[in-house]
Structures are given as C-alpha cells and as structure tokens.
Write a protein that holds these residues in place. Structure first.
Motif, PDB file in Angstrom:
ATOM      1  N   GLU A   1      14.863   2.191   1.858  1.00  0.00           N
ATOM      2  CA  GLU A   1      14.519   2.750   0.545  1.00  0.00           C
ATOM      3  C   GLU A   1      14.849   1.796  -0.578  1.00  0.00           C
ATOM      4  OE1 GLU A   1      15.621   6.604  -0.680  1.00  0.00           O
ATOM      5  OE2 GLU A   1      14.496   7.505   0.961  1.00  0.00           O
TER       6      GLU A   1
ATOM      7  N   ARG B   1      14.738   0.861  -6.036  1.00  0.00           N
ATOM      8  CA  ARG B   1      13.876   1.289  -4.937  1.00  0.00           C
ATOM      9  C   ARG B   1      12.865   0.196  -4.574  1.00  0.00           C
ATOM     10  NH1 ARG B   1      13.589   6.240  -3.328  1.00  0.00           N
ATOM     11  NH2 ARG B   1      11.410   5.893  -2.756  1.00  0.00           N
TER      12      ARG B   1
ATOM     13  N   ASP C   1       9.924   0.606  -3.464  1.00  0.00           N
ATOM     14  CA  ASP C   1       8.559   0.871  -3.936  1.00  0.00           C
ATOM     15  C   ASP C   1       8.402   0.613  -5.433  1.00  0.00           C
ATOM     16  OD1 ASP C   1       9.903   3.167  -4.644  1.00  0.00           O
ATOM     17  OD2 ASP C   1       8.735   4.500  -3.347  1.00  0.00           O
ATOM     18  N   GLN C   2       9.508   0.663  -6.206  1.00  0.00           N
ATOM     19  CA  GLN C   2       9.391   0.319  -7.630  1.00  0.00           C
ATOM     20  C   GLN C   2       9.143  -1.192  -7.789  1.00  0.00           C
ATOM     21  OE1 GLN C   2      12.791   0.852 -10.280  1.00  0.00           O
ATOM     22  NE2 GLN C   2      11.516   0.493 -12.060  1.00  0.00           N
TER      23      GLN C   2
ATOM     24  N   ALA D   1       5.632  -2.294  -6.769  1.00  0.00           N
ATOM     25  CA  ALA D   1       4.471  -1.860  -7.568  1.00  0.00           C
ATOM     26  C   ALA D   1       3.769  -3.053  -8.211  1.00  0.00           C
ATOM     27  CB  ALA D   1       4.929  -0.885  -8.655  1.00  0.00           C
TER      28      ALA D   1
ATOM     29  N   GLY E   1      -0.062   1.721   3.641  1.00  0.00           N
ATOM     30  CA  GLY E   1       0.427   2.864   2.855  1.00  0.00           C
ATOM     31  C   GLY E   1       1.516   3.648   3.559  1.00  0.00           C
ATOM     32  N   ARG E   2       2.017   3.106   4.675  1.00  0.00           N
ATOM     33  CA  ARG E   2       3.079   3.773   5.441  1.00  0.00           C
ATOM     34  C   ARG E   2       4.062   2.738   5.923  1.00  0.00           C
ATOM     35  NH1 ARG E   2       2.400   8.801   6.979  1.00  0.00           N
ATOM     36  NH2 ARG E   2       0.421   9.684   6.321  1.00  0.00           N
TER      37      ARG E   2
ATOM     38  N   LEU F   1       4.394   5.637   1.927  1.00  0.00           N
ATOM     39  CA  LEU F   1       4.991   4.818   0.872  1.00  0.00           C
ATOM     40  C   LEU F   1       4.256   5.084  -0.435  1.00  0.00           C
ATOM     41  CD1 LEU F   1       5.144   1.478   2.900  1.00  0.00           C
ATOM     42  CD2 LEU F   1       7.103   2.906   2.263  1.00  0.00           C
ATOM     43  N   THR F   2       4.992   4.986  -1.546  1.00  0.00           N
ATOM     44  CA  THR F   2       4.331   5.122  -2.843  1.00  0.00           C
ATOM     45  C   THR F   2       3.716   3.766  -3.190  1.00  0.00           C
ATOM     46  OG1 THR F   2       6.063   6.668  -3.465  1.00  0.00           O
ATOM     47  CG2 THR F   2       4.705   5.789  -5.256  1.00  0.00           C
TER      48      THR F   2
ATOM     49  N   THR G   1       1.595   1.697  -5.703  1.00  0.00           N
ATOM     50  CA  THR G   1       1.034   1.634  -7.052  1.00  0.00           C
ATOM     51  C   THR G   1       0.542   0.210  -7.277  1.00  0.00           C
ATOM     52  OG1 THR G   1       2.872   3.068  -7.682  1.00  0.00           O
ATOM     53  CG2 THR G   1       1.574   2.155  -9.476  1.00  0.00           C
TER      54      THR G   1
ATOM     55  N   ARG H   1      -5.305  -1.495  -5.648  1.00  0.00           N
ATOM     56  CA  ARG H   1      -5.158  -0.721  -4.408  1.00  0.00           C
ATOM     57  C   ARG H   1      -6.494  -0.197  -3.868  1.00  0.00           C
ATOM     58  NH1 ARG H   1      -2.357   4.975  -4.797  1.00  0.00           N
ATOM     59  NH2 ARG H   1      -4.432   5.371  -5.632  1.00  0.00           N
TER      60      ARG H   1
END
Ligand code: NAD
Length: 480
Positions: A310, A363, A365-366, A369, A410-411, A418-419, A421, A425
């Motif tokens: 994470e 994070r 995923d932040q 992005a 995406g996973r 997963l997020t 952004t 995309r």
C-alpha cells in the motif's frame, strides 16, 4: 468558533493577532503548498517581523480547502512525522483564501494589486495543459474553452487560464512588475510556464504572448518535501497535539528543500532567511532531483502497487524492490552531473532513507498517479542519455514497463483492484497490450526517436511480459 468531532466539541483554530497583508498570490492550494511554500513564507515573515508577505490562496477547483481555511482565519497545522515522532506547528502565512469559480472578481483584483509582487503555483504537472513530449500548449476542448472565456472577459476554468487572465488584468491596471514562480515538478518549470503563458495569450485575438510573458519574470525552482495526502489520522493527531480542530492540516517529512533561480521582477518574501537557496541556475538541482528522487519514487510506486504494497515505505523495504531502485540509481548517476556542492551517491542513499520513513504512509497509488505526465521528466531523460552514451538503462526501462502494467492490469499481482489515475489511461486501455509499439505511441509520452527504436521497444515488451507472467517482485529481483 468550535467544531463537532464525534461526541466532543473542540475549538477551531482562530487568530488573536491580525492576519498578514497579501503580498503573494498562490494558485493550487494543495497539501504540498501548505507544507512547503506556506511554511517558508511563515518563517520568512517571522524572521523579519515584516507582515507584507501574506498569501492570497486561490483554489482553481476545490471549495473545501477554501472553506476550511476561512473557518480557521487562514491558520492550519503542519505535522512533521519521522518514525514514531510527530510534532505540530501552526502556520499563519495565509492571509485569505478564494475559490476561483465562485470568487473570480476577488481573485482578479488580487492579481492587479500592486502590493502583490509574486505569484506562485502548485497546480500539478497536468495543470500546465502542455503536450508531455513537445511542451507546447495543448489544443483540446478545455484549452479552447478557456481561451474563449479569457477573450470574452469571462472567468477562466483552468489554472493556466486564471494565470493568463490575472496577468492581463495586472498589465491593464499598470500594477507593476510581477514574478511568477512555478513550484511544480517540471524540468525548467519557469521557462516552460513562460512559454505556455505566451502560447495561451497568442491564441487570444489582438494579444501578444511575447508581450504578456515579458510583463513578468518566470524563474525556475526546485522543490522537495514529501507531503502525502492528508488522512483522518492526521486530523486526529493535530487535534490531540494542538487542542484544535483543523480541516486543513497536512503531514510531511522533516526534510524540506527549495532552490530558487534568483531572477525576480521586484520585491519577494525573504525566503532565504527561512532556508531557501537562491541560485543563478536551478538546472542541475532540478535534474538531479527529478531523475534521482522522483524517478525512484515512480519506480517504487509502480512495482510496489503491483506487488501488493500500500505504501512507499513498505515497498522500498521489500528486498525484491530495493535493489531494483539501486540499479535505477546506477543508471541515473552514470548520466548526470552533480549540482555544485552535492555528493550524488550520498543524495541517492538519503532519498531511499527518506522514502523508508514508515510514518509518512505515502500511498503507492498516489505517487503512481499521472505517470504519463511524470515519466517524460523523471525517467525518459535517463533512457535517452544512456542511449546517447551507448550505456544500458534496463532499470529505467523497467519503470516504463511497470507504469504500463499498472495502467493496463489495473490490479495488483494478487488480484486486488488498484486506483489508476492517469489522463492517458483510457486511450492506453483501448489498445491491445500485446502491441507494445502502438501502446507507446498511443500514450504520446515517449519521444519519436525512442518509440522508433525497435530494440528498446522490445525491452519494454519483454519486461511487460515478465511482469504479467512472474509478477513485479520477481521481475524486479531478476533485474538487480
Ligand atoms: P494535491 O492533490 O494536494 O493538490 C493539488 C492542487 O492542484 C489542488 O489545489 C488542485 O485543485 C490543483 N489541481 C489539480 N489538478 C489541476 C488542474 N488540472 N489544473 C489546475 N489545478 C489543478 O497535490 P499536492 O500534494 O499538493 O501536489 C501538487 C504538486 O506539487 C504536484 O503535482 C507536484 O508538482 C508538486 N510537488 C508535490 C510534492 C508532494 O510530496 N506532495 C512534492 C514536490 C512537489
């Protein structure tokens, strides 16, 4: 003033002394700005006792942070986190806060205020509305609509449109010279912004981009402080440490750095008294920071997210991932010069140490992005420089493949969503992942010379295949 927190009523931050007078306009009231430029400005005013450098905050989109700052008289808390230690400081440099969509007249008036001599920006990389490869102003619906709005004297919607309209209003009012200081992670952010302002103004009828750009100075700056998105735990810690409710709190690492090109049109806040370095050329600092720190951040984010971590701290502690990041640093250090006074191997090691700070909770995923905006400045220059020197750049190439894998899958490798952004995309997902050359061209991220290099495209394809078949951890481990 008081605020409800569950069953408890806690007081809200409020001033007992007058707010500083606005001398700076800032666009993009994000977490980073509050923990960086706002803190330097607060300390600079405290060092001199000169209250002329208050910040007029302008949020191009979000009304929430403006409402919170207004409720709190512009005050907010900066938490500093390191390991188990957390400290809190209340920052008082925000003089006022405006939500551009609702308060455009007030924003325009501030731009035209002779007491304001500096405009700063943190509007994110994609807020510059630039083509990631050429750096030219985009010609899309958002830009066309904003050019039409500024031409008609109506409220612009984009950060760039707000800046152009504000600068035009300032010239018309004869409010005097102004400095526009980008604090976003872009190479040559000052020159880039000057170009975009000029290109935007050139699309306005009867307007000269060159003249508008010449009405201001656009120094570059290199900014550094890790500031993750605020969490409920940050709000709880702020209330516990200060005794006040704070809806604009931010949490950051102890490290902070700001290197600014000393090219101002008029007066500026004495940021040097708060630790900022004013230098003749920011270029080498920017290059080192983007390619050593930001590139590693991106690599850790993509590999880490795919491997099921994470946070950046968890990912960099993964014995499969850390050696890959060290390999990336070897690719980078072979292709750049050290800024004056820097020891690059020490710098690279200190960056990994900062990323390992578990208290930050940054994070993956932040950080992951908007890779299509970030990779061209963070990672591709290393690949291009290595190619030009006939050197390998496998680790940097793996970052490109990991970004693509992150977007296309995406996973995570263990199947968790997963997020994702990224402005590219949907276009990327519309292309068959097996056609890597086309995927790379679709993203419009990779310069033509690289996209046409069959050997390099084959390397990306091979890594993409390994990531899909063996997972991020095994692929990273095999690299090192
Ligand atoms: P954030 O999400 O907290 O805030 C982003 C700000 O930019 C918000 O005010 C938002 O309204 C505005 N914004 C977003 N998209 C925009 C757009 N398309 N046009 C205009 N404005 C837009 O993010 P943050 O952590 O404050 O980071 C902002 C920028 O600061 C980054 O993109 C980066 O360039 C720079 N930066 C951040 C860090 C960090 O650790 N967070 C470190 C160094 C530099």
């Amino acid at each position: 003033m008081a605020a409800r927190r569950g069953d408890v009523t806690v007081p809200q931050l409020s001033r007992t002394a007058p707010a500083p007078a606005p001398g700076v306009v800032h666009l993009g009231v994000g977490a980073f700005h509050r923990a960086h430029q706002a803190v330097y400005t607060d300390r600079a005013m405290a060092a001199t006792g000169d209250p002329r450098w208050g910040i007029a905050e302008v949020a191009p989109r979000s009304a929430d942070v403006v409402a919170a700052l207004r409720r709190q008289d512009g005050l907010f808390t900066v938490l500093e986190r390191s390991g188990d230690r957390v400290t809190a400081d209340v920052v008082g440099s925000v003089a006022e806060a405006w939500h551009a969509p609702s308060d455009w007249a007030a924003v325009a008036a501030r731009f035209a205020d002779p007491a304001v001599t500096v405009v700063t920006l943190t509007i994110t990389e994609k807020g510059y509305l630039a083509d990631p490869v050429t750096g030219a102003l985009l010609d899309d619906d958002a830009v066309r609509a904003d050019v039409a709005a500024v031409a008609a004297g109506e409220r612009p919607r984009t950060g760039l449109g707000l800046l152009v309209a504000g600068l035009r209003g300032r010239v018309a009012a004869g409010a005097g010279p102004v400095t526009v200081l980008s604090c976003d992670n872009l190479v040559g952010n000052g020159a880039r912004l000057a170009r975009l302002v000029g290109e935007f103004a050139d699309r306005l009828p009867g307007s000269s981009g060159r003249e508008l750009a010449a009405s201001a100075r656009f120094p570059s700056s290199m900014v550094d402080r890790i500031v993750p998105a605020t969490t409920p735990a940050d709000r709880a810690d702020a209330a516990r440490l200060t005794g006040f409710a704070d809806d604009a709190v931010v949490a950051a690492e102890p490290f902070t750095q700001w290197v600014i090109e000393d090219d101002f049109a008029g007066e500026r806040p004495p940021w040097d008294l708060a630790g900022a370095e004013l230098v003749a050329d920011v270029g080498p600092h920017e290059t080192a920071k983007l390619r050593v720190l930001n590139a590693a951040h991106s690599m850790i984010a993509y590999l880490g997210a795919l491997a099921g971590h994470e946070t950046i701290a968890a990912a960099v502690a993964d014995p499969a991932i850390r050696p890959a990041v060290e390999a990336l640093h070897r690719d980078v250090l072979a292709t750049i010069d050290a800024p004056p006074g820097w020891d690059l191997p020490d710098y690279a090691a200190s960056v990994l140490q900062r990323f390992a700070n578990p208290a930050l909770g940054h994070r993956c995923d932040q950080v992951a992005a908007d890779g299509s905006q970030k990779l061209p400045v963070r990672v591709l220059p290393t690949i291009l420089a290595a190619r030009a020197a006939g050197r390998p750049s496998g680790a940097a190439t793996l970052v490109v493949a990991a970004w693509l894998r992150f977007i296309l899958a995406g996973r995570s490798d263990d199947g968790r969503p997963l997020t994702v952004t990224d402005p590219a995309r949907d276009a990327l997902r519309a292309v068959l992942p097996s056609d890597v050359a086309r995927v790379l061209r679709t993203a419009a991220v990779v310069p033509d010379e690289l996209a046409a290099d069959d050997a390099w495209v084959a390397d990306v394809a091979r890594y993409l295949d390994e990531l899909a078949r063996h997972g991020a951890a095994a692929t990273a481990a095999a690299l090192a």
